[in-house]
Design a protein around this motif. Structure first.
Motif, PDB file in Angstrom:
ATOM      1  N   GLY A  66      -6.284 -24.104-122.393  1.00 18.23           N
ATOM      2  CA  GLY A  66      -7.149 -23.100-121.791  1.00 18.23           C
ATOM      3  C   GLY A  66      -8.595 -23.223-122.222  1.00 18.23           C
ATOM      4  O   GLY A  66      -9.024 -24.264-122.727  1.00 18.23           O
ATOM      5  N   PHE A  67      -9.349 -22.167-122.019  1.00 19.64           N
ATOM      6  CA  PHE A  67     -10.792 -22.161-122.267  1.00 19.64           C
ATOM      7  C   PHE A  67     -11.072 -22.165-123.767  1.00 19.64           C
ATOM      8  O   PHE A  67     -10.496 -21.382-124.529  1.00 19.64           O
ATOM      9  CB  PHE A  67     -11.396 -20.898-121.640  1.00 19.64           C
ATOM     10  N   SER A  68     -11.967 -23.047-124.199  1.00 22.03           N
ATOM     11  CA  SER A  68     -12.353 -23.106-125.612  1.00 22.03           C
ATOM     12  C   SER A  68     -13.863 -22.974-125.737  1.00 22.03           C
ATOM     13  O   SER A  68     -14.614 -23.518-124.918  1.00 22.03           O
ATOM     14  CB  SER A  68     -11.858 -24.395-126.271  1.00 22.03           C
ATOM     15  N   PHE A  69     -14.305 -22.262-126.755  1.00 18.96           N
ATOM     16  CA  PHE A  69     -15.717 -21.876-126.856  1.00 18.96           C
ATOM     17  C   PHE A  69     -16.192 -21.916-128.302  1.00 18.96           C
ATOM     18  O   PHE A  69     -15.484 -21.466-129.219  1.00 18.96           O
ATOM     19  CB  PHE A  69     -15.889 -20.458-126.303  1.00 18.96           C
ATOM     20  N   VAL A  70     -17.412 -22.443-128.490  1.00 19.82           N
ATOM     21  CA  VAL A  70     -18.063 -22.424-129.807  1.00 19.82           C
ATOM     22  C   VAL A  70     -19.497 -21.949-129.639  1.00 19.82           C
ATOM     23  O   VAL A  70     -20.279 -22.549-128.889  1.00 19.82           O
ATOM     24  CB  VAL A  70     -18.055 -23.813-130.478  1.00 19.82           C
ATOM     25  N   GLU A  71     -19.832 -20.875-130.313  1.00 21.39           N
ATOM     26  CA  GLU A  71     -21.213 -20.366-130.375  1.00 21.39           C
ATOM     27  C   GLU A  71     -21.845 -20.889-131.652  1.00 21.39           C
ATOM     28  O   GLU A  71     -21.254 -20.762-132.736  1.00 21.39           O
ATOM     29  CB  GLU A  71     -21.201 -18.837-130.380  1.00 21.39           C
ATOM     30  N   ILE A  72     -23.034 -21.466-131.531  1.00 19.40           N
ATOM     31  CA  ILE A  72     -23.713 -22.068-132.686  1.00 19.40           C
ATOM     32  C   ILE A  72     -25.016 -21.322-132.956  1.00 19.40           C
ATOM     33  O   ILE A  72     -25.922 -21.319-132.115  1.00 19.40           O
ATOM     34  CB  ILE A  72     -24.007 -23.561-132.431  1.00 19.40           C
ATOM     35  N   LEU A  73     -25.114 -20.686-134.122  1.00 18.08           N
ATOM     36  CA  LEU A  73     -26.350 -20.022-134.514  1.00 18.08           C
ATOM     37  C   LEU A  73     -27.388 -21.084-134.863  1.00 18.08           C
ATOM     38  O   LEU A  73     -27.148 -21.954-135.702  1.00 18.08           O
ATOM     39  CB  LEU A  73     -26.113 -19.102-135.718  1.00 18.08           C
ATOM     40  N   SER A  74     -28.545 -20.995-134.223  1.00 21.66           N
ATOM     41  CA  SER A  74     -29.538 -22.063-134.322  1.00 21.66           C
ATOM     42  C   SER A  74     -30.933 -21.485-134.523  1.00 21.66           C
ATOM     43  O   SER A  74     -31.196 -20.313-134.222  1.00 21.66           O
ATOM     44  CB  SER A  74     -29.497 -22.906-133.045  1.00 21.66           C
ATOM     45  N   THR A  75     -31.827 -22.320-135.005  1.00 22.27           N
ATOM     46  CA  THR A  75     -33.222 -21.921-135.192  1.00 22.27           C
ATOM     47  C   THR A  75     -34.069 -22.216-133.960  1.00 22.27           C
ATOM     48  O   THR A  75     -33.700 -23.032-133.121  1.00 22.27           O
ATOM     49  CB  THR A  75     -33.852 -22.680-136.377  1.00 22.27           C
ATOM     50  N   CYS A  76     -35.207 -21.548-133.877  1.00 23.26           N
ATOM     51  CA  CYS A  76     -36.228 -21.861-132.869  1.00 23.26           C
ATOM     52  C   CYS A  76     -37.586 -21.671-133.546  1.00 23.26           C
ATOM     53  O   CYS A  76     -38.302 -20.691-133.287  1.00 23.26           O
ATOM     54  CB  CYS A  76     -36.095 -20.948-131.653  1.00 23.26           C
ATOM     55  N   PRO A  77     -37.948 -22.599-134.459  1.00 23.55           N
ATOM     56  CA  PRO A  77     -39.163 -22.428-135.250  1.00 23.55           C
ATOM     57  C   PRO A  77     -40.424 -22.233-134.414  1.00 23.55           C
ATOM     58  O   PRO A  77     -41.316 -21.457-134.795  1.00 23.55           O
ATOM     59  CB  PRO A  77     -39.241 -23.727-136.068  1.00 23.55           C
ATOM     60  N   THR A  78     -40.522 -22.894-133.271  1.00 28.59           N
ATOM     61  CA  THR A  78     -41.727 -22.797-132.450  1.00 28.59           C
ATOM     62  C   THR A  78     -41.938 -21.390-131.940  1.00 28.59           C
ATOM     63  O   THR A  78     -43.017 -20.802-132.106  1.00 28.59           O
ATOM     64  CB  THR A  78     -41.637 -23.776-131.262  1.00 28.59           C
ATOM     65  N   GLN A 133     -36.604  -7.457-133.092  1.00 28.27           N
ATOM     66  CA  GLN A 133     -37.194  -8.795-132.991  1.00 28.27           C
ATOM     67  C   GLN A 133     -38.336  -8.817-131.979  1.00 28.27           C
ATOM     68  O   GLN A 133     -38.197  -8.344-130.846  1.00 28.27           O
ATOM     69  CB  GLN A 133     -36.133  -9.826-132.586  1.00 28.27           C
ATOM     70  N   VAL A 134     -39.443  -9.380-132.385  1.00 29.41           N
ATOM     71  CA  VAL A 134     -40.618  -9.496-131.521  1.00 29.41           C
ATOM     72  C   VAL A 134     -40.491 -10.770-130.676  1.00 29.41           C
ATOM     73  O   VAL A 134     -40.192 -11.847-131.195  1.00 29.41           O
ATOM     74  CB  VAL A 134     -41.906  -9.551-132.355  1.00 29.41           C
ATOM     75  N   THR A 135     -40.686 -10.630-129.367  1.00 27.96           N
ATOM     76  CA  THR A 135     -40.716 -11.776-128.465  1.00 27.96           C
ATOM     77  C   THR A 135     -41.916 -11.618-127.538  1.00 27.96           C
ATOM     78  O   THR A 135     -42.619 -10.605-127.585  1.00 27.96           O
ATOM     79  CB  THR A 135     -39.424 -11.883-127.621  1.00 27.96           C
ATOM     80  N   THR A 136     -42.117 -12.587-126.661  1.00 26.76           N
ATOM     81  CA  THR A 136     -43.264 -12.489-125.755  1.00 26.76           C
ATOM     82  C   THR A 136     -43.101 -11.358-124.751  1.00 26.76           C
ATOM     83  O   THR A 136     -44.093 -10.876-124.198  1.00 26.76           O
ATOM     84  CB  THR A 136     -43.469 -13.810-124.993  1.00 26.76           C
ATOM     85  N   THR A 137     -41.864 -10.934-124.494  1.00 26.74           N
ATOM     86  CA  THR A 137     -41.645  -9.824-123.563  1.00 26.74           C
ATOM     87  C   THR A 137     -41.204  -8.544-124.270  1.00 26.74           C
ATOM     88  O   THR A 137     -40.943  -7.537-123.613  1.00 26.74           O
ATOM     89  CB  THR A 137     -40.593 -10.198-122.497  1.00 26.74           C
ATOM     90  N   SER A 138     -41.133  -8.587-125.582  1.00 27.30           N
ATOM     91  CA  SER A 138     -40.909  -7.373-126.384  1.00 27.30           C
ATOM     92  C   SER A 138     -41.870  -7.420-127.567  1.00 27.30           C
ATOM     93  O   SER A 138     -41.461  -7.575-128.717  1.00 27.30           O
ATOM     94  CB  SER A 138     -39.456  -7.278-126.864  1.00 27.30           C
ATOM     95  N   PRO A 139     -43.182  -7.276-127.299  1.00 27.90           N
ATOM     96  CA  PRO A 139     -44.194  -7.468-128.338  1.00 27.90           C
ATOM     97  C   PRO A 139     -44.132  -6.450-129.475  1.00 27.90           C
ATOM     98  O   PRO A 139     -44.670  -6.705-130.548  1.00 27.90           O
ATOM     99  CB  PRO A 139     -45.521  -7.361-127.568  1.00 27.90           C
ATOM    100  N   THR A 140     -43.470  -5.326-129.238  1.00 25.36           N
ATOM    101  CA  THR A 140     -43.302  -4.346-130.325  1.00 25.36           C
ATOM    102  C   THR A 140     -41.892  -4.387-130.896  1.00 25.36           C
ATOM    103  O   THR A 140     -41.511  -3.532-131.690  1.00 25.36           O
ATOM    104  CB  THR A 140     -43.605  -2.917-129.817  1.00 25.36           C
ATOM    105  N   GLY A 141     -41.120  -5.380-130.481  1.00 30.12           N
ATOM    106  CA  GLY A 141     -39.759  -5.539-130.983  1.00 30.12           C
ATOM    107  C   GLY A 141     -38.724  -4.974-130.028  1.00 30.12           C
ATOM    108  O   GLY A 141     -39.006  -4.064-129.255  1.00 30.12           O
ATOM    109  N   ARG A 142     -37.540  -5.517-130.062  1.00 29.31           N
ATOM    110  CA  ARG A 142     -36.455  -5.016-129.212  1.00 29.31           C
ATOM    111  C   ARG A 142     -36.019  -3.644-129.706  1.00 29.31           C
ATOM    112  O   ARG A 142     -35.577  -3.501-130.854  1.00 29.31           O
ATOM    113  CB  ARG A 142     -35.259  -5.968-129.242  1.00 29.31           C
ATOM    114  N   THR A 174     -38.822 -21.553-122.033  1.00 29.16           N
ATOM    115  CA  THR A 174     -39.790 -20.884-121.152  1.00 29.16           C
ATOM    116  C   THR A 174     -40.811 -20.025-121.878  1.00 29.16           C
ATOM    117  O   THR A 174     -41.578 -19.318-121.241  1.00 29.16           O
ATOM    118  CB  THR A 174     -39.053 -20.029-120.111  1.00 29.16           C
ATOM    119  N   GLY A 175     -40.820 -20.056-123.214  1.00 27.69           N
ATOM    120  CA  GLY A 175     -41.899 -19.397-123.921  1.00 27.69           C
ATOM    121  C   GLY A 175     -41.527 -18.299-124.886  1.00 27.69           C
ATOM    122  O   GLY A 175     -42.395 -17.566-125.367  1.00 27.69           O
ATOM    123  N   GLY A 176     -40.247 -18.144-125.180  1.00 29.01           N
ATOM    124  CA  GLY A 176     -39.854 -17.195-126.219  1.00 29.01           C
ATOM    125  C   GLY A 176     -39.675 -15.767-125.753  1.00 29.01           C
ATOM    126  O   GLY A 176     -39.944 -14.820-126.504  1.00 29.01           O
TER     127      GLY A 176
END
Length: 248
Positions: free
Chosen positions: A205-217, A142-151, A130-132
Motif C-alpha cells: 500500500g501507500f508509504s510516506f516519509v516526511e523529512i524535516l529540512s532547512t531553508c537557510p535562504t 513564524q515570519v514569512t513574506t506573506t505573514s510579516p508579523t508571524g503566523r 517562490t520566495g518564502g
C-alpha cells in the motif's frame, strides 16, 4: 592522490551542477533516495514523479526515469503511472506546500485508496522556490513574506502535521517523520526511506516519509543556525517517529 571516502550512488548523476541553495537539506535527501534505490536494486526499474517547487529538480540529480507533474499532482500522476505500469517502482519527491496544500486532496486520496506508491515530502515550513511565503506547515509565530508579523492562530489556523494526517488514512501502510539535522538523524532518515520503498516492493500500500529540512535562504539564517532551528523549533511540534507501520 586523495582517497575517496564514500562511494557515489549509481542512481546519482555525477555530472550535474548543484543548484540547491547553500546549506539546503535537499541535497542530503536526494542522496539518501539515490542510495536506497541502489541498495534495493531499483534504479533500472524506478520512475520518479516530480512536482513543482525546489523538489522538481530531483530529475536533474537522479539517474532514473522521471515524469513532471502539475503543481500538487505528483501523487495523482504517480497513481496513473503505477496503474499503467504495475511492475515499475514509482515514487514522488515533493515539498510540503506541494504535498499538503496545493496537492492535499491528491495526496490524501492516494493514501486512502492505498495506492502502491511511495511519497517523500520535504518539510521546510515555507514555499522555498517562490520566495518564502507562508505554507501549510509554517509554525505559529513564524515570519514569512506573506505573514510579516508571524503566523497567528486566529487568522491562519494551525500548521498541518502531515505524517500524522497520512497515518490516519486506512490505505496507508507506512508513515514516518524524520530529520536531517544530525548525522544520527540522517541515518534514521535513510532507514525510513528504505522501509517505505520496501513496503511498495511488497505491494502493501501507500508509504510516506516526511523529512524535516532547512531553508537557510528564506529563513535568513546560516546553515548551522537553520539546523538549530529544526531541532529547537520544528521538532517539538513535528515530532520525528514512525506513525504507522502495518508490518509491525
Amino acid at each position: 592522490m586523495a582517497t575517496q571516502v564514500f562511494k557515489i550512488a549509481e542512481s546519482f548523476r555525477k555530472d550535474t551542477r548543484y543548484t540547491f541553495c547553500p546549506g539546503c537539506d535537499h541535497g542530503v535527501a536526494v542522496r539518501l533516495v539515490a542510495e536506497c534505490l541502489d541498495e534495493l536494486g531499483l534504479r533500472d526499474n524506478a520512475i520518479a514523479a516530480c512536482s513543482i517547487g525546489c523538489s522538481v529538480t530531483i530529475y536533474d540529480f537522479l539517474n532514473v526515469d522521471s515524469i513532471e507533474a502539475p503543481h500538487g499532482r505528483a501523487c495523482a500522476v504517480a497513481t496513473g503511472v503505477k496503474r499503467a505500469k504495475p511492475d515499475k517502482f514509482v515514487f514522488t519527491y515533493q515539498g510540503d506546500g506541494d504535498f499538503a496544500s496545493i496537492g492535499l486532496a491528491e495526496s490524501t486520496h492516494a493514501a486512502l485508496r492505498g495506492e502502491n506508491i511511495s511519497a517523500i515530502c520535504i518539510n521546510n515550513t515555507t514555499y522555498g522556490m517562490t520566495g518564502g511565503q507562508l505554507g501549510p506547515t509554517t509554525l505559529l509565530g513564524q515570519v514569512t513574506t506573506t505573514s510579516p508579523t508571524g503566523r497567528n492562530l486566529e487568522y491562519y489556523g494551525y500548521p498541518i502535521k502531515i505524517a500524522e494526517h497520512i497515518a490516519l488514512c486506512d490505505g496507508t501502510a507506512f508513515s514516518a517523520r524524520v530529520s536531517l539535522d544530525t548525522v544520527a538523524n540522517i541515518k534514521k532518515a535513510k532507514q525510513a526511506i528504505k522501509k517505505a520503498f520496501e513496503i511498495q516492493m511488497k505491494g502493501l500500500g501507500f508509504s510516506f516519509v516526511e523529512i524535516l529540512s532547512t531553508c537557510p535562504t528564506n529563513w535568513k539564517m546560516s546553515p548551522q543556525k537553520a539546523h538549530q532551528r529544526v531541532k529547537e523549533e520544528m521538532m517539538p511540534i513535528f515530532k520525528p517517529g514512525i506513525y504507522k507501520d502495518i508490518t509491525k
